[in-house]
Design a protein around this motif. Structure first.
Motif, PDB file in Angstrom:
ATOM      1  N   GLU A 171      54.255 -52.264  -0.032  1.00  0.00           N
ATOM      2  CA  GLU A 171      53.215 -51.434   0.571  1.00  0.00           C
ATOM      3  C   GLU A 171      52.910 -52.019   1.941  1.00  0.00           C
ATOM      4  O   GLU A 171      52.604 -53.202   2.078  1.00  0.00           O
ATOM      5  CB  GLU A 171      51.968 -51.431  -0.301  1.00  0.00           C
ATOM      6  CG  GLU A 171      50.884 -50.528   0.197  1.00  0.00           C
ATOM      7  CD  GLU A 171      49.717 -50.462  -0.783  1.00  0.00           C
ATOM      8  OE1 GLU A 171      49.041 -49.437  -0.772  1.00  0.00           O
ATOM      9  OE2 GLU A 171      49.493 -51.425  -1.516  1.00  0.00           O
ATOM     10  N   THR A 172      53.015 -51.177   2.951  1.00  0.00           N
ATOM     11  CA  THR A 172      52.702 -51.577   4.321  1.00  0.00           C
ATOM     12  C   THR A 172      51.516 -50.736   4.798  1.00  0.00           C
ATOM     13  O   THR A 172      51.038 -49.858   4.082  1.00  0.00           O
ATOM     14  CB  THR A 172      53.903 -51.343   5.255  1.00  0.00           C
ATOM     15  OG1 THR A 172      54.147 -49.947   5.342  1.00  0.00           O
ATOM     16  CG2 THR A 172      55.148 -52.052   4.752  1.00  0.00           C
ATOM     17  N   ASN A 173      51.072 -50.982   6.005  1.00  0.00           N
ATOM     18  CA  ASN A 173      49.992 -50.165   6.567  1.00  0.00           C
ATOM     19  C   ASN A 173      50.434 -48.723   6.761  1.00  0.00           C
ATOM     20  O   ASN A 173      49.619 -47.818   6.768  1.00  0.00           O
ATOM     21  CB  ASN A 173      49.529 -50.750   7.904  1.00  0.00           C
ATOM     22  CG  ASN A 173      48.753 -52.034   7.722  1.00  0.00           C
ATOM     23  OD1 ASN A 173      48.247 -52.304   6.638  1.00  0.00           O
ATOM     24  ND2 ASN A 173      48.681 -52.833   8.760  1.00  0.00           N
ATOM     25  N   ALA A 174      51.740 -48.508   6.918  1.00  0.00           N
ATOM     26  CA  ALA A 174      52.269 -47.162   7.146  1.00  0.00           C
ATOM     27  C   ALA A 174      52.559 -46.420   5.841  1.00  0.00           C
ATOM     28  O   ALA A 174      52.815 -45.227   5.868  1.00  0.00           O
ATOM     29  CB  ALA A 174      53.545 -47.247   7.971  1.00  0.00           C
ATOM     30  N   LYS A 209      53.358 -55.971   1.042  1.00  0.00           N
ATOM     31  CA  LYS A 209      52.979 -56.610  -0.208  1.00  0.00           C
ATOM     32  C   LYS A 209      53.771 -55.953  -1.325  1.00  0.00           C
ATOM     33  O   LYS A 209      53.859 -54.722  -1.394  1.00  0.00           O
ATOM     34  CB  LYS A 209      51.476 -56.435  -0.427  1.00  0.00           C
ATOM     35  CG  LYS A 209      50.926 -57.191  -1.611  1.00  0.00           C
ATOM     36  CD  LYS A 209      49.414 -57.243  -1.556  1.00  0.00           C
ATOM     37  CE  LYS A 209      48.845 -56.217  -2.482  1.00  0.00           C
ATOM     38  NZ  LYS A 209      47.376 -56.257  -2.529  1.00  0.00           N
ATOM     39  N   LEU A 210      54.363 -56.759  -2.197  1.00  0.00           N
ATOM     40  CA  LEU A 210      55.160 -56.223  -3.300  1.00  0.00           C
ATOM     41  C   LEU A 210      54.271 -55.479  -4.279  1.00  0.00           C
ATOM     42  O   LEU A 210      53.250 -56.001  -4.726  1.00  0.00           O
ATOM     43  CB  LEU A 210      55.886 -57.351  -4.039  1.00  0.00           C
ATOM     44  CG  LEU A 210      57.019 -58.037  -3.302  1.00  0.00           C
ATOM     45  CD1 LEU A 210      57.531 -59.223  -4.107  1.00  0.00           C
ATOM     46  CD2 LEU A 210      58.137 -57.073  -3.032  1.00  0.00           C
ATOM     47  N   ILE A 211      54.662 -54.251  -4.616  1.00  0.00           N
ATOM     48  CA  ILE A 211      53.900 -53.493  -5.610  1.00  0.00           C
ATOM     49  C   ILE A 211      54.767 -53.104  -6.794  1.00  0.00           C
ATOM     50  O   ILE A 211      54.243 -52.775  -7.856  1.00  0.00           O
ATOM     51  CB  ILE A 211      53.243 -52.238  -4.997  1.00  0.00           C
ATOM     52  CG1 ILE A 211      54.275 -51.332  -4.351  1.00  0.00           C
ATOM     53  CG2 ILE A 211      52.157 -52.622  -4.020  1.00  0.00           C
ATOM     54  CD1 ILE A 211      53.705 -49.993  -3.878  1.00  0.00           C
ATOM     55  N   GLU A 212      56.087 -53.185  -6.643  1.00  0.00           N
ATOM     56  CA  GLU A 212      56.988 -52.874  -7.750  1.00  0.00           C
ATOM     57  C   GLU A 212      58.289 -53.646  -7.561  1.00  0.00           C
ATOM     58  O   GLU A 212      58.819 -53.712  -6.449  1.00  0.00           O
ATOM     59  CB  GLU A 212      57.281 -51.371  -7.778  1.00  0.00           C
ATOM     60  CG  GLU A 212      58.095 -50.919  -8.953  1.00  0.00           C
ATOM     61  CD  GLU A 212      58.329 -49.416  -8.927  1.00  0.00           C
ATOM     62  OE1 GLU A 212      59.451 -49.017  -9.264  1.00  0.00           O
ATOM     63  OE2 GLU A 212      57.408 -48.664  -8.547  1.00  0.00           O
ATOM     64  N   ILE A 213      58.794 -54.245  -8.645  1.00  0.00           N
ATOM     65  CA  ILE A 213      60.024 -55.027  -8.581  1.00  0.00           C
ATOM     66  C   ILE A 213      60.975 -54.500  -9.653  1.00  0.00           C
ATOM     67  O   ILE A 213      60.628 -54.446 -10.829  1.00  0.00           O
ATOM     68  CB  ILE A 213      59.754 -56.524  -8.816  1.00  0.00           C
ATOM     69  CG1 ILE A 213      58.738 -57.036  -7.791  1.00  0.00           C
ATOM     70  CG2 ILE A 213      61.048 -57.324  -8.752  1.00  0.00           C
ATOM     71  CD1 ILE A 213      58.197 -58.396  -8.093  1.00  0.00           C
ATOM     72  N   ASN A 214      62.176 -54.096  -9.216  1.00  0.00           N
ATOM     73  CA  ASN A 214      63.210 -53.626 -10.128  1.00  0.00           C
ATOM     74  C   ASN A 214      64.389 -54.589 -10.069  1.00  0.00           C
ATOM     75  O   ASN A 214      64.325 -55.624  -9.415  1.00  0.00           O
ATOM     76  CB  ASN A 214      63.643 -52.203  -9.753  1.00  0.00           C
ATOM     77  CG  ASN A 214      62.493 -51.217  -9.893  1.00  0.00           C
ATOM     78  OD1 ASN A 214      61.724 -51.276 -10.829  1.00  0.00           O
ATOM     79  ND2 ASN A 214      62.372 -50.339  -8.909  1.00  0.00           N
ATOM     80  N   GLU A 215      65.481 -54.226 -10.720  1.00  0.00           N
ATOM     81  CA  GLU A 215      66.660 -55.096 -10.773  1.00  0.00           C
ATOM     82  C   GLU A 215      67.200 -55.441  -9.383  1.00  0.00           C
ATOM     83  O   GLU A 215      67.397 -56.591  -9.065  1.00  0.00           O
ATOM     84  CB  GLU A 215      67.763 -54.428 -11.598  1.00  0.00           C
ATOM     85  CG  GLU A 215      68.940 -55.314 -11.878  1.00  0.00           C
ATOM     86  CD  GLU A 215      68.616 -56.489 -12.784  1.00  0.00           C
ATOM     87  OE1 GLU A 215      69.240 -57.544 -12.608  1.00  0.00           O
ATOM     88  OE2 GLU A 215      67.722 -56.350 -13.643  1.00  0.00           O
ATOM     89  N   GLY A 216      67.453 -54.461  -8.556  1.00  0.00           N
ATOM     90  CA  GLY A 216      68.030 -54.724  -7.246  1.00  0.00           C
ATOM     91  C   GLY A 216      67.166 -54.272  -6.095  1.00  0.00           C
ATOM     92  O   GLY A 216      67.523 -54.460  -4.937  1.00  0.00           O
ATOM     93  N   THR A 217      66.032 -53.642  -6.407  1.00  0.00           N
ATOM     94  CA  THR A 217      65.172 -53.110  -5.355  1.00  0.00           C
ATOM     95  C   THR A 217      63.737 -53.587  -5.526  1.00  0.00           C
ATOM     96  O   THR A 217      63.342 -54.042  -6.594  1.00  0.00           O
ATOM     97  CB  THR A 217      65.171 -51.568  -5.361  1.00  0.00           C
ATOM     98  OG1 THR A 217      64.685 -51.110  -6.618  1.00  0.00           O
ATOM     99  CG2 THR A 217      66.564 -51.017  -5.112  1.00  0.00           C
ATOM    100  N   VAL A 218      62.982 -53.459  -4.463  1.00  0.00           N
ATOM    101  CA  VAL A 218      61.546 -53.741  -4.494  1.00  0.00           C
ATOM    102  C   VAL A 218      60.836 -52.635  -3.730  1.00  0.00           C
ATOM    103  O   VAL A 218      61.405 -52.018  -2.836  1.00  0.00           O
ATOM    104  CB  VAL A 218      61.208 -55.112  -3.865  1.00  0.00           C
ATOM    105  CG1 VAL A 218      61.750 -56.249  -4.679  1.00  0.00           C
ATOM    106  CG2 VAL A 218      61.676 -55.203  -2.434  1.00  0.00           C
TER     107      VAL A 218
END
Length: 97
Positions: A70-73, A58-67
């Protein structure tokens, strides 16, 4: 009597080949890259995504070229290009009954 045959590299043949290349190779690639760009611009926090490697998160942070997802791990920082458009759309599509 001499019969002249048209060579296979006639101007008409070249025109047909160029048209074939444009319609069946270039236009679909442009359309695909346009769809990828729209997808990456439409990402919002909380969206469930799947990476090309098969990681669900699940997306928790979005930047210019990266995201950051959050996974179970735990949390993972990934390039936006690592997100798989087709799998993510299938994953988020409403179920048909």
């Amino acid at each position: 009597m001499i019969v002249l045959q048209e060579s296979p590299m006639s101007p008409m043949f070249l025109v047909v080949m160029v048209i074939f290349i444009v319609f069946f190779m270039i236009i679909p690639q442009v359309r695909k890259s346009r769809n990828e760009k729209k997808f990456k611009e439409s990402l919002v926090k909380g969206t469930k995504v799947i990476t090309s490697g098969g990681i669900h998160g699940k997306l928790i942070e979005i930047n210019e070229g990266t995201v950051m997802i959050e996974t179970n791990a735990g949390k993972l920082l990934l390039e936006k290009s690592a997100l798989n458009i087709e799998l993510t759309k299938k994953y988020n599509a409403p179920e048909k009954k």
